[in-house]
Write an enzyme that holds these catalytic residues in place. Structure first.
Site, PDB file in Angstrom:
ATOM      1  CB  SER A 133      13.574  11.843  23.938  1.00 52.83           C
ATOM      2  OG  SER A 133      12.590  12.760  23.483  1.00 52.83           O
ATOM      3  CE1 TYR A 156       5.816  14.166  24.667  1.00 52.38           C
ATOM      4  CE2 TYR A 156       8.083  13.998  23.911  1.00 52.38           C
ATOM      5  CZ  TYR A 156       7.171  14.362  24.872  1.00 52.38           C
ATOM      6  OH  TYR A 156       7.602  14.925  26.052  1.00 52.38           O
ATOM      7  CB  THR A 182       4.988  10.969  26.583  1.00 51.49           C
ATOM      8  OG1 THR A 182       6.341  10.610  26.873  1.00 51.49           O
ATOM      9  CG2 THR A 182       4.607  12.183  27.416  1.00 51.49           C
ATOM     10  CE  LYS A 252       8.884   9.604  31.283  1.00 52.20           C
ATOM     11  NZ  LYS A 252       8.312  10.940  31.551  1.00 52.20           N
ATOM     12  CG  HIS A 276       6.358  15.644  31.269  1.00 53.82           C
ATOM     13  ND1 HIS A 276       6.017  14.722  30.327  1.00 53.82           N
ATOM     14  CD2 HIS A 276       7.210  16.512  30.651  1.00 53.82           C
ATOM     15  CE1 HIS A 276       6.616  15.014  29.187  1.00 53.82           C
ATOM     16  NE2 HIS A 276       7.357  16.096  29.356  1.00 53.82           N
TER      17      HIS A 276
END
Length: 380
Positions: A133, A156, A182, A252, A276
């Protein structure tokens, strides 16, 4: 990048942030992912457990994520030689030991002192790929140095394109094999469990991929926007990212078939059907329900993966039978991490691998590429 608002802190943080001491479980006595979930709460702080276990709203979609996989029926097949079963597959030209990836999840140090380093060691041991992440508590370079299996990096996208490009270049230089963007989180959903515990990261936490200190992903006061999330993200940004990097880019958070169709012209290399972890918008379809519609619209032009509610090897088999190329798991490996660090992560993956091989044998399949819709009862 706009100024980041630091969390004001939680007066109950000592109580909520510190896990209660608990004896490590004997991993050989744990046989299901549900057992890890039941054990994990005693190994986590109240704040960490609320963050990991909670979903959005009334958590209807979170329950549906697992229940809808259970509702799909399998068709057994007898008198097939299944004495040699392989779980090996490949994605984007790279071999994978098992069609299971560890989904990107934030703040692993909430679950274990070694954070993402323990996670990647567990992934190594079990032969699974790990998707790191952006909000990891260990830098992407440190994780890459410890990895023995292919790594992907979840991004992100920030409002500061320079910072976003810097993270992409760092991931490329460190050898990450793909990027997962994402795309379903311009804002957070109504995460009531987080709100009740006044979620805030401990003061010593850092987010080294973003080069930030202990900032919060939570909205400021009653606002819906977070300084760590980009509410202005559009298809133009996706096209820019896909053109900017040479490694595959997956989107995603695709549930709507119309979005899947739009992705075909964006430059993306793959899609991940995801809600999510049911942490954003409650009452959207489960991923088991959405997957066939996305696959129908994509028509094989892009590989499609899926996450959400995968708790059994039979769930993996069903996802592959519907047409997914691989699955991702999130909460289960975090519970394993909380219980026993790297060994707990590895045990979670090993349970799924064993169950998947059992399910393949009992449906007459010995290789991943043999799994199709005829595995499903009364498949059409």
């Amino acid at each position: 990048m706009p100024e980041v608002v630091m969390p004001s802190g939680n007066p109950n943080c000592d109580k909520l942030c510190t896990p209660m001491p608990a004896e490590k479980p004997m991993l050989e006595t744990i046989f299901t992912l549900q057992e890890f979930e039941a054990l994990a709460e005693s190994h986590m702080s109240a704040m960490a457990y609320a963050y990991v276990a909670g979903g959005a709203g009334d958590e209807l979609t979170m329950r549906a994520n697992s229940e809808d996989w259970k509702a799909i029926r399998l068709a057994p097949q007898i008198l097939v030689d299944v004495s040699d079963i392989s779980l090996r597959t490949q994605l984007f030209g790279r071999p994978m030991e098992v069609p299971v990836l560890l989904a990107p999840t934030a703040f692993h140090r909430l679950c274990h002192a070694e954070g993402e380093l323990a996670t990647v060691v567990g992934a190594n041991e079990a032969g699974a790929s790990f998707v790191l992440s952006s909000f990891s508590t260990v830098s992407l370079e440190e994780v890459a140095a410890a990895a023995r299996q292919p790594l992907w990096f979840q991004l992100y996208v920030q409002t500061d394109r320079g910072l976003t490009e810097e993270m992409v270049r760092r991931a490329e230089a460190a050898g990450y094999a793909a990027l997962c963007i994402t795309v379903d989180t311009p804002v957070l959903g109504a995460r009531n469990r987080e709100s009740r515990v006044q979620f805030a990261l401990p003061a010593d936490f850092k987010l080294p991929n973003l080069k930030l200190g202990p900032v919060s992903h939570r909205p400021v006061r009653s606002a819906i926007y977070s300084e760590l999330l980009n509410a202005s993200l559009t298809w133009k940004d996706i096209e820019w990212l896909c053109a900017m990097t040479k490694i595959p880019v997956l989107l995603k958070g695709v549930l709507n078939p119309d979005d899947a169709a739009r992705a075909l012209t964006s430059g993306a290399s793959g899609l991940i059907v995801s809600n999510h972890g049911a942490r954003n918008l409650d009452t959207v379809p489960s991923t088991a329900e959405a997957l066939p519609y996305v696959l129908e619209r994509v028509e094989g032009r892009l590989p499609v993966l899926v996450d959400g509610g995968i708790r059994r090897g039979t769930d993996i088999l069903k996802a592959l039978a519907l047409g997914a190329k691989a699955v991702l798991i999130g909460r289960p490996y975090l519970y394993g991490l909380a219980c026993s660090g790297a060994s707990g992560v590895a045990r979670v993956i090993e349970i799924l691998k064993t169950e998947l091989m059992m399910a393949m044998a009992l449906t007459g399949r010995t290789a991943i590429d043999q799994i199709d819709r005829t595995v499903l009862w009364k498949a059409t």
